[in-house]
Write a protein that holds these residues in place. Structure first.
Motif, PDB file in Angstrom:
ATOM      1  N   ASN A 258      -6.690   7.995   7.547  1.00 50.18           N
ATOM      2  CA  ASN A 258      -7.753   8.782   7.728  1.00 50.18           C
ATOM      3  C   ASN A 258      -8.824   8.317   6.929  1.00 50.18           C
ATOM      4  N   SER A 259     -10.171   8.482   7.020  1.00 52.19           N
ATOM      5  CA  SER A 259     -11.383   8.161   6.399  1.00 52.19           C
ATOM      6  C   SER A 259     -11.242   6.588   6.169  1.00 52.19           C
TER       7      SER A 259
ATOM      8  N   VAL B  77      10.621  10.403  -2.097  1.00 51.45           N
ATOM      9  CA  VAL B  77       9.985   9.568  -3.053  1.00 51.45           C
ATOM     10  C   VAL B  77       8.887   8.803  -2.249  1.00 51.45           C
ATOM     11  N   THR B  78       7.543   8.785  -2.609  1.00 49.70           N
ATOM     12  CA  THR B  78       6.550   8.105  -2.011  1.00 49.70           C
ATOM     13  C   THR B  78       5.674   7.333  -2.645  1.00 49.70           C
ATOM     14  N   TYR B  79       4.911   6.441  -2.221  1.00 46.28           N
ATOM     15  CA  TYR B  79       4.169   5.644  -3.443  1.00 46.28           C
ATOM     16  C   TYR B  79       2.919   5.342  -2.354  1.00 46.28           C
TER      17      TYR B  79
ATOM     18  N   ILE C 110       0.866  -1.155  -0.117  1.00 48.20           N
ATOM     19  CA  ILE C 110      -0.079   0.007   0.084  1.00 48.20           C
ATOM     20  C   ILE C 110       0.806   1.214   0.138  1.00 48.20           C
ATOM     21  N   SER C 111       1.891   1.297   0.535  1.00 48.86           N
ATOM     22  CA  SER C 111       2.758   2.425   0.439  1.00 48.86           C
ATOM     23  C   SER C 111       4.181   2.495   0.619  1.00 48.86           C
ATOM     24  N   CYS C 112       4.929   3.159   0.262  1.00 44.50           N
ATOM     25  CA  CYS C 112       6.360   3.025   0.396  1.00 44.50           C
ATOM     26  C   CYS C 112       6.974   4.511   0.551  1.00 44.50           C
ATOM     27  N   ILE C 113       8.114   4.870   1.274  1.00 48.19           N
ATOM     28  CA  ILE C 113       9.120   5.999   1.149  1.00 48.19           C
ATOM     29  C   ILE C 113      10.256   5.574   1.066  1.00 48.19           C
ATOM     30  N   SER C 114      10.940   6.454   0.077  1.00 49.21           N
ATOM     31  CA  SER C 114      12.389   6.217   0.066  1.00 49.21           C
ATOM     32  C   SER C 114      13.186   6.531   1.247  1.00 49.21           C
TER      33      SER C 114
ATOM     34  N   VAL D 228      -5.603   3.386  -1.435  1.00 48.62           N
ATOM     35  CA  VAL D 228      -5.356   4.288   0.081  1.00 48.62           C
ATOM     36  C   VAL D 228      -5.041   5.801  -0.364  1.00 48.62           C
ATOM     37  N   LYS D 229      -4.642   5.986  -1.674  1.00 48.79           N
ATOM     38  CA  LYS D 229      -4.413   7.100  -2.163  1.00 48.79           C
ATOM     39  C   LYS D 229      -5.197   8.254  -1.853  1.00 48.79           C
TER      40      LYS D 229
END
Length: 126
Positions: free
Chosen positions: A84-85, A57-59, A48-52, A64-65
């Motif tokens: 959130n939400s 850089v994030t994904y 669902i998500s990534c951070i460099s 979930v965006k």
């Protein structure tokens, strides 16, 4: 061995928020890209998500965006996932992990992971 530990899960009503944390001991998270994936019973793992390592850089997966935000706090040696939400379909065990491909490639290549923590349960229900 580099170990990660997730925390912050819990039970929340639809529309509510949770903040998950991924912490490390013995090494600096700022030196690594960190990803989050989740696993719900009977469903495939979803990345669902990534951070460099730099945090630049994030994904985010489409699911979930706009609702989830990943961040790094180098002073606390921690990666957070602000959710959130929240929706019932977000119910899953959430894991932080070391991705084997850069975050910039997550759009085109399914990521795999070197290791991950024990997970934290997130339940969204009224």
């Amino acid at each position: 061995q580099l170990e990660l530990e997730e925390s912050g899960g819990g039970l929340v009503q639809p529309g509510g928020s949770l903040r998950l944390s991924c912490s490390a001991s013995g090494f600096t998270l700022a030196d690594y890209a960190i990803g989050w994936f989740r696993q719900a019973p009977g469903k495939e793992r979803e990345e669902i998500s990534c951070i460099s390592s730099s945090g630049e850089v994030t994904y985010y997966a489409d699911s979930v965006k706009g609702r989830f935000t990943i961040s790094k706090d180098n002073a606390k040696n921690m990666v957070s996932l602000q959710m959130n939400s929240l929706k019932p379909e977000d119910t899953a065990v959430y894991y932080c992990a070391f991705p084997l491909i850069p975050c910039s490639m997550w759009n085109s290549d399914p990521p795999t992971f070197a290791s991950w923590g024990q997970g934290t349960q997130v339940s969204v229900s009224s």
